[in-house]
Design an enzyme around this catalytic site. Sequence first.
Site, PDB file in Angstrom:
ATOM      1  N   LYS A   1       0.445  -1.448   0.236  1.00  0.00           N
ATOM      2  CA  LYS A   1      -0.533  -0.031   0.462  1.00  0.00           C
ATOM      3  C   LYS A   1       1.047   1.465  -0.322  1.00  0.00           C
ATOM      4  O   LYS A   1       0.529   2.628  -0.474  1.00  0.00           O
ATOM      5  CB  LYS A   1      -0.980  -0.162   1.171  1.00  0.00           C
ATOM      6  CG  LYS A   1      -2.035  -1.167   1.575  1.00  0.00           C
ATOM      7  CD  LYS A   1      -2.444  -1.679   2.721  1.00  0.00           C
ATOM      8  CE  LYS A   1      -3.695  -2.460   1.905  1.00  0.00           C
ATOM      9  NZ  LYS A   1      -4.189  -3.033   3.579  1.00  0.00           N
TER      10      LYS A   1
ATOM     11  N   GLN B   1      -5.391  -2.003   9.315  1.00  0.00           N
ATOM     12  CA  GLN B   1      -4.765  -3.359   9.108  1.00  0.00           C
ATOM     13  C   GLN B   1      -5.604  -4.459   9.231  1.00  0.00           C
ATOM     14  O   GLN B   1      -4.951  -4.337  10.784  1.00  0.00           O
ATOM     15  CB  GLN B   1      -3.180  -3.670   8.290  1.00  0.00           C
ATOM     16  CG  GLN B   1      -2.931  -4.614   8.098  1.00  0.00           C
ATOM     17  CD  GLN B   1      -3.423  -4.512   5.890  1.00  0.00           C
ATOM     18  OE1 GLN B   1      -3.574  -4.048   5.757  1.00  0.00           O
ATOM     19  NE2 GLN B   1      -4.005  -5.957   6.256  1.00  0.00           N
TER      20      GLN B   1
ATOM     21  N   ASP C   1     -11.590   2.193   3.007  1.00  0.00           N
ATOM     22  CA  ASP C   1     -11.913   0.243   3.065  1.00  0.00           C
ATOM     23  C   ASP C   1     -13.169   0.103   3.054  1.00  0.00           C
ATOM     24  O   ASP C   1     -13.544  -1.390   2.066  1.00  0.00           O
ATOM     25  CB  ASP C   1     -11.151  -0.730   4.555  1.00  0.00           C
ATOM     26  CG  ASP C   1     -10.041  -0.875   4.498  1.00  0.00           C
ATOM     27  OD1 ASP C   1      -9.248  -1.252   3.560  1.00  0.00           O
ATOM     28  OD2 ASP C   1      -9.049  -0.984   5.062  1.00  0.00           O
TER      29      ASP C   1
END
Length: 281
Positions: free
Chosen positions: A52, A96, A119
């Site tokens: 990322k 995460q 997300d």
Amino acid sequence: MAKIIDGKTISQQLKDELRQEVAQLKEQGKNCCLAVIQVGNDPASSVYVGNKKKACTYIGIESLSYELPEDTSEEELLALIAKLNEDKNVHGILCQLPLPKHMDEDKVIQAIDSKKDVDGFHPQNVGALVIGQEGFVSCTPAGIIELLHRSGVEIEGKHCVVIGRSNIVGKPMSLLMLRENATVTVCHSRTKNLPQICKEADILIVAIGKPQFITAEYVGEGAVVIDVGIHRDENNKLCGDVKFDEVEPFASAITPVPGGVGPMTIAMLMKNCVEAMKLYS
């Protein structure tokens, strides 16, 4: 011979488009910023977080990295999220997963401002998807739609079978296919006559987390097969939920593993981050 849907190439096209867009925004004095939080040092998570950051660097998105020790308290994590929610220079917040066992993942996801939830996991964004309103969509399903569009696969009016009903892939995937005017069947671990139902699919999307589970008996002639799974086989080679060599001769188009759906997830995360900046800053 099935057409191979090349996620590597398509994700690169998307990243190049975003890179150009970000450069133009910078000329207008607008900088895009993504905050990435990782708690603990799970090896798979570290790889994802690294990828990322690389994507951010390539596109020109600033990335803030918060690598917290495994024993960080839930309160400390929530305090960091609250601070990032308030920071007008941060447009996307990514925490995460998985989190350590002493943390409540739902609580953490809900703590992220829905306008910065790149997300697409916040209940507000999930709800927006259900009722057809604008919001951030979970990156893997959004990436699959992009793959299908850019590969010239017609979705409208087609029968799409989604195997898997997770909150991250299966459920949002089925809703996105409905939005694209497909007729959708969702299958899962309790589904009876699974091979028979799958064989009726024009588009088969497999997200069950079982290595090479889907064989030729599940695939109708000319189906488009999208494999979301990623595993290592007995020879330590990467493979998906679909037995590629067996299924490929029957499919009209198929995603490989690796190099299919995977690269699209990060590309769509970057796209969500740029959208967040354009919409809310």
